[in-house]
Motif scaffolding. Structure first.
Motif, mmCIF file in Angstrom:
data_model
loop_
_atom_site.group_PDB
_atom_site.id
_atom_site.type_symbol
_atom_site.label_atom_id
_atom_site.label_comp_id
_atom_site.label_asym_id
_atom_site.label_seq_id
_atom_site.Cartn_x
_atom_site.Cartn_y
_atom_site.Cartn_z
ATOM 1 N N GLU A 209 35.043 -55.774 42.905
ATOM 2 C CA GLU A 209 36.452 -56.155 42.795
ATOM 3 C C GLU A 209 36.858 -57.054 43.957
ATOM 4 O O GLU A 209 37.570 -58.052 43.769
ATOM 5 N N TRP A 210 36.413 -56.704 45.149
ATOM 6 C CA TRP A 210 36.758 -57.523 46.310
ATOM 7 C C TRP A 210 36.114 -58.901 46.215
ATOM 8 O O TRP A 210 36.755 -59.924 46.482
ATOM 9 N N LEU A 211 34.848 -58.937 45.805
ATOM 10 C CA LEU A 211 34.149 -60.212 45.684
ATOM 11 C C LEU A 211 34.805 -61.101 44.636
ATOM 12 O O LEU A 211 34.917 -62.324 44.813
ATOM 13 N N ALA A 212 35.208 -60.495 43.539
ATOM 14 C CA ALA A 212 35.807 -61.284 42.460
ATOM 15 C C ALA A 212 37.104 -61.955 42.903
ATOM 16 O O ALA A 212 37.492 -63.003 42.369
ATOM 17 N N GLY A 213 37.769 -61.380 43.886
ATOM 18 C CA GLY A 213 39.024 -61.947 44.355
ATOM 19 C C GLY A 213 38.878 -62.987 45.440
ATOM 20 O O GLY A 213 39.868 -63.563 45.896
ATOM 21 N N GLN A 214 37.636 -63.252 45.884
ATOM 22 C CA GLN A 214 37.417 -64.227 46.948
ATOM 23 C C GLN A 214 37.294 -65.644 46.383
ATOM 24 O O GLN A 214 36.844 -65.833 45.248
ATOM 25 N N PRO A 215 37.726 -66.662 47.162
ATOM 26 C CA PRO A 215 37.593 -68.043 46.701
ATOM 27 C C PRO A 215 36.133 -68.377 46.397
ATOM 28 O O PRO A 215 35.245 -68.095 47.189
ATOM 29 N N GLY A 216 35.904 -68.937 45.218
ATOM 30 C CA GLY A 216 34.545 -69.308 44.835
ATOM 31 C C GLY A 216 33.798 -68.225 44.101
ATOM 32 O O GLY A 216 32.707 -68.462 43.585
ATOM 33 N N GLY A 217 34.336 -67.019 44.075
ATOM 34 C CA GLY A 217 33.684 -65.950 43.334
ATOM 35 C C GLY A 217 32.636 -65.209 44.138
ATOM 36 O O GLY A 217 32.430 -65.442 45.327
ATOM 37 N N ALA A 218 31.927 -64.310 43.464
ATOM 38 C CA ALA A 218 30.998 -63.405 44.129
ATOM 39 C C ALA A 218 29.810 -64.133 44.753
ATOM 40 O O ALA A 218 29.442 -63.870 45.897
ATOM 41 N N SER A 219 29.210 -65.056 44.015
ATOM 42 C CA SER A 219 27.998 -65.717 44.513
ATOM 43 C C SER A 219 28.271 -66.508 45.782
ATOM 44 O O SER A 219 27.526 -66.417 46.765
ATOM 45 N N VAL A 220 29.334 -67.298 45.777
ATOM 46 C CA VAL A 220 29.674 -68.105 46.947
ATOM 47 C C VAL A 220 29.983 -67.207 48.143
ATOM 48 O O VAL A 220 29.529 -67.449 49.264
ATOM 49 N N THR A 221 30.736 -66.147 47.902
ATOM 50 C CA THR A 221 31.107 -65.249 48.997
ATOM 51 C C THR A 221 29.887 -64.546 49.569
ATOM 52 O O THR A 221 29.747 -64.410 50.793
ATOM 53 N N LEU A 222 28.990 -64.082 48.700
ATOM 54 C CA LEU A 222 27.777 -63.405 49.173
ATOM 55 C C LEU A 222 26.909 -64.344 50.010
ATOM 56 O O LEU A 222 26.356 -63.956 51.035
ATOM 57 N N ARG A 223 26.792 -65.599 49.564
ATOM 58 C CA ARG A 223 25.996 -66.561 50.332
ATOM 59 C C ARG A 223 26.599 -66.784 51.717
ATOM 60 O O ARG A 223 25.887 -66.873 52.720
ATOM 61 N N LYS A 224 27.937 -66.888 51.773
ATOM 62 C CA LYS A 224 28.597 -67.068 53.074
ATOM 63 C C LYS A 224 28.371 -65.866 53.981
ATOM 64 O O LYS A 224 28.105 -66.010 55.182
ATOM 65 N N LEU A 225 28.468 -64.666 53.408
ATOM 66 C CA LEU A 225 28.261 -63.456 54.205
ATOM 67 C C LEU A 225 26.833 -63.379 54.739
ATOM 68 O O LEU A 225 26.612 -62.987 55.897
ATOM 69 N N VAL A 226 25.876 -63.755 53.906
ATOM 70 C CA VAL A 226 24.472 -63.727 54.337
ATOM 71 C C VAL A 226 24.239 -64.728 55.466
ATOM 72 O O VAL A 226 23.575 -64.423 56.463
ATOM 73 N N GLU A 227 24.794 -65.936 55.324
ATOM 74 C CA GLU A 227 24.604 -66.955 56.365
ATOM 75 C C GLU A 227 25.247 -66.522 57.674
ATOM 76 O O GLU A 227 24.693 -66.744 58.755
ATOM 77 N N GLU A 228 26.437 -65.918 57.591
ATOM 78 C CA GLU A 228 27.086 -65.434 58.808
ATOM 79 C C GLU A 228 26.266 -64.339 59.477
ATOM 80 O O GLU A 228 26.131 -64.302 60.701
ATOM 81 N N ALA A 229 25.683 -63.456 58.679
ATOM 82 C CA ALA A 229 24.846 -62.386 59.231
ATOM 83 C C ALA A 229 23.585 -62.958 59.863
ATOM 84 O O ALA A 229 23.129 -62.482 60.905
ATOM 85 N N ARG A 230 23.023 -63.982 59.229
ATOM 86 C CA ARG A 230 21.816 -64.618 59.788
ATOM 87 C C ARG A 230 22.117 -65.257 61.130
ATOM 88 O O ARG A 230 21.331 -65.152 62.068
ATOM 89 N N ARG A 231 23.259 -65.944 61.218
ATOM 90 C CA ARG A 231 23.622 -66.572 62.485
ATOM 91 C C ARG A 231 23.870 -65.528 63.565
ATOM 92 O O ARG A 231 23.452 -65.684 64.718
ATOM 93 N N ALA A 232 24.550 -64.449 63.186
ATOM 94 C CA ALA A 232 24.867 -63.405 64.166
ATOM 95 C C ALA A 232 23.608 -62.706 64.657
ATOM 96 O O ALA A 232 23.495 -62.332 65.825
ATOM 97 N N GLY A 233 22.642 -62.516 63.753
ATOM 98 C CA GLY A 233 21.419 -61.812 64.136
ATOM 99 C C GLY A 233 20.320 -62.708 64.635
ATOM 100 O O GLY A 233 19.279 -62.220 65.100
ATOM 101 N N GLY A 234 20.519 -64.025 64.561
ATOM 102 C CA GLY A 234 19.465 -64.956 64.941
ATOM 103 C C GLY A 234 19.026 -64.813 66.383
ATOM 104 O O GLY A 234 17.824 -64.794 66.685
ATOM 105 N N GLU A 235 19.971 -64.694 67.294
ATOM 106 C CA GLU A 235 19.643 -64.596 68.709
ATOM 107 C C GLU A 235 18.916 -63.284 69.001
ATOM 108 O O GLU A 235 17.967 -63.260 69.783
ATOM 109 N N LYS A 236 19.335 -62.205 68.363
ATOM 110 C CA LYS A 236 18.650 -60.928 68.549
ATOM 111 C C LYS A 236 17.224 -61.001 68.034
ATOM 112 O O LYS A 236 16.292 -60.465 68.651
#
Length: 216
Positions: free
Chosen positions: A109-136
């Motif tokens: 439900e939360w994903l469906a309400g995000q701009p671009g839909g679930a797929s776009v939002t999931l990709r953004k979340l994954v990229e943000e997590a990759r950047r945050a964990g990259g240095e570690k």
């Protein structure tokens, strides 16, 4: 590993560095060292992992290089193209691979309400997590490759245990203090694997001129 960033190796005769660079250069340096009656165990380390690798140095230089070429040492693995029938018709997939994702209803439900839909939002979340964990991830990889190298070549040197603790605490000053009395080539290579930077590689060069054929 690709051709723009080729694999790098470093070889030691005991505690003395005898080669650094491509696997081919290291193999020939190791062969020469063994032919001269190497003083200590001759080890070749993969700089990406810090682990030692086995090289067959029997026969002529050409034999050694031919075996490496046959094994594809130091080259990038060939990519396996996606079968044409798997692509189907229509627009190209652009590298998108379908996978099943299991989420709770409130997540959908939360994903469906995000701009671009679930797929776009999931990709953004994954990229943000990759950047945050990259240095570690980079820190962990550096610590592990330095530890593997140190364990193989410096496990019986004074200060090894304290140096290891400092390494995994990411305490560079304490690490340097503990390895200060180690043979220069071992000390400098361990520091370079652990903390990187040109300064580490340059630190011990004045103590010994590298052998002919060594790639710094």
């Amino acid at each position: 590993m690709n051709t723009a960033n080729p694999a790098s190796y470093t070889s030691f005769d005991g505690h003395r560095r005898i080669a650094a660079g491509s696997i081919q250069a290291n193999a020939l340096a190791v062969k020469q060292a063994r032919a001269r009656g190497a003083a200590g165990p001759v080890l070749v380390f993969d700089d990406a992992t810090g682990r030692s690798v086995d090289i067959d140095t029997r026969g002529s230089d050409e034999d050694v290089l031919a075996r490496l070429a046959e094994a594809g040492a130091g080259s990038a693995p060939a990519e396996t193209p996606e079968p044409a029938e798997a692509r189907g018709r229509g627009r190209p997939k652009l590298g998108v691979v379908p996978r099943e994702v299991t989420l709770l209803p409130r997540h959908w439900e939360w994903l469906a309400g995000q701009p671009g839909g679930a797929s776009v939002t999931l990709r953004k979340l994954v990229e943000e997590a990759r950047r945050a964990g990259g240095e570690k991830d980079r820190l962990r990889q550096a610590q592990e490759r330095a530890y593997h190298f140190m364990l193989a070549i410096a496990g019986d040197l004074p200060g090894f245990e304290e140096a290891t603790r400092a390494l995994f605490a990411n305490d560079e000053p304490r690490f340097r203090a503990q390895v200060a009395g180690w043979p220069a080539d071992v000390r400098d290579h361990a520091a370079r694997l652990a903390f990187g930077g040109a300064a580490h590689a340059e630190a011990g060069r004045g103590s010994r001129a590298p052998e002919s054929g060594v790639a710094a």
